[in-house]
Design a protein around this motif. Structure first.
Motif, PDB file in Angstrom:
ATOM      1  N   TRP A 177      78.673  18.990  29.494  1.00  0.00           N
ATOM      2  CA  TRP A 177      79.959  19.133  28.812  1.00  0.00           C
ATOM      3  C   TRP A 177      79.847  18.678  27.360  1.00  0.00           C
ATOM      4  O   TRP A 177      80.501  19.237  26.477  1.00  0.00           O
ATOM      5  N   GLU A 178      79.007  17.680  27.107  1.00  0.00           N
ATOM      6  CA  GLU A 178      78.810  17.223  25.732  1.00  0.00           C
ATOM      7  C   GLU A 178      78.157  18.325  24.897  1.00  0.00           C
ATOM      8  O   GLU A 178      78.500  18.524  23.728  1.00  0.00           O
ATOM      9  N   ALA A 206      80.829  20.873  24.114  1.00  0.00           N
ATOM     10  CA  ALA A 206      81.691  20.394  23.023  1.00  0.00           C
ATOM     11  C   ALA A 206      80.977  20.512  21.684  1.00  0.00           C
ATOM     12  O   ALA A 206      81.580  20.887  20.672  1.00  0.00           O
TER      13      ALA A 206
END
Length: 279
Positions: free
Chosen positions: A179-180, A183
């Motif tokens: 998810w990082e 992002a």
């Protein structure tokens, strides 16, 4: 391996840029059909087709791409002459990527069922190649900028994922994605999009326009990730690491265009809306 990757990437970029800016539209249409054929050959391999089946599938994909391209565009100028047909194809493709594929990835439905799998391959490849034709006719630099946004997303996701990645995005499909990283991809594309808009003198001039512009870039990034994940699912279910070996150091053509297959039709649809060509 690194040397092979770099040399292959440079040769691909040089060849692509030469064709992008020098080919007449008829030549670009042919190039787009070849891309569809190579992608179909590799997709047929993921579907476990034999050599004759893969050849036939690649021929069908190229023939369908050529027929639609010939029907939709003026072969001499690239002008759109069947906006209704092109709009319908792009709208259905948007539904496929924005609604069907998230459900598909969540449920991990098999991609290898012969007839559904082969039809899915056509949905993945043919609209993307039509978008290649449309966006190049619209403006070669715009097509290059749209493709570059996907490359920026990939690079930003890799860098941020390596540096900050802790939470897996889809561990059963692509364990390396986080998810990082996603992002980071969104942030990278936002920065790139603002820089590209400023360089072209087309920055939004109201708060609402800025919001729409930012949302469009984030959606584009999300769809590029969906395209990557969907091909990863197909490869995982087929039990292979790469879709092919046509590109030394890079694997197959699908490995390089997976995110483009999902994003380019949506960019094409946005251009149709912007130009007022939607029926």
């Amino acid at each position: 391996m690194l040397k092979a990757r770099v040399v292959t990437a440079l040769l691909l970029l040089a060849g692509f840029l030469a064709m992008l800016f020098l080919l007449p539209f008829s030549g670009w249409l042919l190039f787009s059909c070849v891309v569809a054929g190579i992608g179909a050959w590799e997709w047929g391999g993921l579907m476990k087709l034999g050599i004759p089946g893969r050849r036939g599938y690649a021929f069908i994909s190229m023939a369908l791409c050529a027929t639609l391209g010939w029907s939709v565009f003026n072969i001499g100028t690239g002008a759109i002459r069947q906006a209704i047909l092109l709009s319908a194809i792009f709208v259905l493709t948007a539904v496929f990527w924005l609604i069907a594929i998230p459900l598909w990835l969540r449920a991990k439905w098999p991609t290898s069922a012969r007839v559904p799998g082969l039809l899915t391959g056509l949905i993945v490849l043919v609209p993307a190649c039509l978008a290649l034709m449309q966006l190049r006719a619209f403006a070669p630099l715009f097509l290059l900028a749209a493709m570059a946004s996907v490359w920026v997303a990939d690079i930003s996701a890799y860098v941020c994922g390596r540096a900050f990645g802790r939470h897996k995005l889809a561990p059963a499909i692509s364990p390396g994605k986080t998810w990082e990283g996603a992002a980071g991809a969104a942030a990278g594309v936002l920065i790139y999009g603002v820089a590209a808009a400023w360089a072209s003198g087309r920055t939004p001039n109201t708060a609402g326009a800025w919001l729409l512009f930012s949302m469009a870039l984030i959606i584009l990034t999300a769809v590029s990730i969906l395209g990557d994940l969907f091909e990863s699912l197909a490869k995982r279910q087929a039990g292979v690491k790469d879709s092919g070996a046509i590109l030394p150091g890079h694997g197959g053509a699908l490995d390089r265009i997976d995110s483009l297959t999902s994003t380019l039709p949506l960019v094409g649809l946005a251009v149709l809306l912007w130009e007022g060509q939607m029926p």
